[in-house]
Design an enzyme around this catalytic site. Sequence first.
Site, PDB file in Angstrom:
ATOM      1  N   GLU A 174       0.808  -1.219   0.000  1.00 55.24           N
ATOM      2  CA  GLU A 174       0.000   0.000   0.000  1.00 55.24           C
ATOM      3  C   GLU A 174       0.844   1.273   0.000  1.00 55.24           C
ATOM      4  O   GLU A 174       0.362   2.349   0.322  1.00 55.24           O
ATOM      5  CB  GLU A 174      -0.938  -0.018   1.205  1.00 55.24           C
ATOM      6  CG  GLU A 174      -1.905  -1.182   1.229  1.00 55.24           C
ATOM      7  CD  GLU A 174      -3.097  -1.018   0.291  1.00 55.24           C
ATOM      8  OE1 GLU A 174      -3.694   0.075   0.282  1.00 55.24           O
ATOM      9  OE2 GLU A 174      -3.420  -1.972  -0.440  1.00 55.24           O
ATOM     10  N   HIS A 250      -4.614   1.793   7.312  1.00 54.31           N
ATOM     11  CA  HIS A 250      -3.201   2.027   7.037  1.00 54.31           C
ATOM     12  C   HIS A 250      -2.528   2.550   8.304  1.00 54.31           C
ATOM     13  O   HIS A 250      -3.177   3.181   9.150  1.00 54.31           O
ATOM     14  CB  HIS A 250      -3.001   3.068   5.931  1.00 54.31           C
ATOM     15  CG  HIS A 250      -3.373   2.597   4.568  1.00 54.31           C
ATOM     16  ND1 HIS A 250      -4.064   3.383   3.670  1.00 54.31           N
ATOM     17  CD2 HIS A 250      -3.138   1.420   3.934  1.00 54.31           C
ATOM     18  CE1 HIS A 250      -4.235   2.711   2.546  1.00 54.31           C
ATOM     19  NE2 HIS A 250      -3.695   1.517   2.684  1.00 54.31           N
ATOM     20  N   CYS A 369      -2.709  11.422   3.501  1.00 50.74           N
ATOM     21  CA  CYS A 369      -3.054  10.593   2.340  1.00 50.74           C
ATOM     22  C   CYS A 369      -2.758  11.314   1.032  1.00 50.74           C
ATOM     23  O   CYS A 369      -2.372  10.706   0.039  1.00 50.74           O
ATOM     24  CB  CYS A 369      -4.537  10.220   2.374  1.00 50.74           C
ATOM     25  SG  CYS A 369      -4.975   8.978   3.601  1.00 50.74           S
TER      26      CYS A 369
END
Length: 445
Positions: A174, A250, A369
């Site tokens: 990721e 995450h 992000c």
Amino acid sequence: MAARELNFDGLVGPTHNYSGLSYGNVASEENVMAISNPKEAAKQGLKKMKALQEMGFKQGVLAPHHRPNIDVLRRLGFTGSDEKVLSDVNRASPVLLAAVSSASCMWTANAVTVSPSADTLDQRVHFTAANLNAKFHRSIEHELTSNIMKASFSDARYFAHHDALPSVSQFGDEGAANHTRFCADYGSEGVEFFVYGRRAFEEAAPKPNKYPARQTLEASEAIARLHHLPGERVVYAQQKPSTIDAGVFHNDVISVGNGNVLFYHEEAFSETERVLSELDRKLKGATLNPIKVSSGDVTVDEAVRSYLFNSQLLTKSDGSMMLVVPSECKEVESVTAYLDQLVASGGPIDQIEMFDLKQSMRNGGGPACLRLRVVLTENEQAAVNPNIMMSDHLFITLNQWVDKHYRDRLTTDDLADSTLLRESETALDELTQILKLGSVYPFQK
């Protein structure tokens, strides 16, 4: 040679919508089918980029992807004109149409993992595109991500680009959302911190029960090898499974690091004491400064609702640090109280900046992000495509570009409209000329 950290934010794409595609991302699921505003989303992101640039931070822009992704639909058996493909997939599977229309590439923390030249044995900056194979709508990103990265960081003397890892669950990757670097200063040798959710080849190893663990230890180890990172410069840690099940999909939703500071929640890691000890031991020229947030001050649920940890922790010119958080933090009383206490504590974080990023936050993406951190020396900075670096002129130009091409209202029903596809292609073709990226999109070939 002097080095500094640059932030590259993903520009929100014209098809920004709320399709609720990300299982395990609480905000994404809660806002499914809501009406989005792509124009406002892009402008909110640009405003943050420009504000940080005006504060003295180096800030760049990364182009969005081409959506809807017609090429993927053709690979899945849909034929005929683009208009027919969109009509057929909308009739057969609206969820599939939503997936290939997602603007999720805006969250560039997931795009790649980056290791600076001070850490790598060949003294180049290494980029590995994330396969993002846990979610179909993100698994189709990495090829174009690589193209955009290569157009932005093209000089092979300084930059090494790696293809994504095999797109299987055992190597689920990721990107930088599960990677942090600690150092005494940006130009010195650092220690790279990889956080994973599960061990793919050990069935009995701890893992979450409710939500998937998207990052594997095996993927993290592979990236460390690709980036030529010696073992003494790497630390691995498992994210606490129960925390993933609480909606922390995450690591950057539960901790953030910069320099020698780790700002983390006490429920972030499975073996916290071992992790802190190893980071401190491997950190050269500095002592690790961990700042723990206890559940008594902010619960995991409150951290997820506010995105307190999905923040940018930035070093200012005087050496102190600033925490960039979403405006949602002021809507959670305990978080507001904690941030006031944090600034007053006399620690390294002495400034809080809040930004309105509601369009992104409704899909579960905060300040961290939206940005990719890249540490570069002066020579490496000079080798970056200068046209992607934020300036007064670029800020004005991109805002005018957004005003010209973006809609201010988008529903999931609009995704089947071939006019939206043409609008997006026209906009992106013009953007590649503004940023001087060359022909990076398939429709330009």
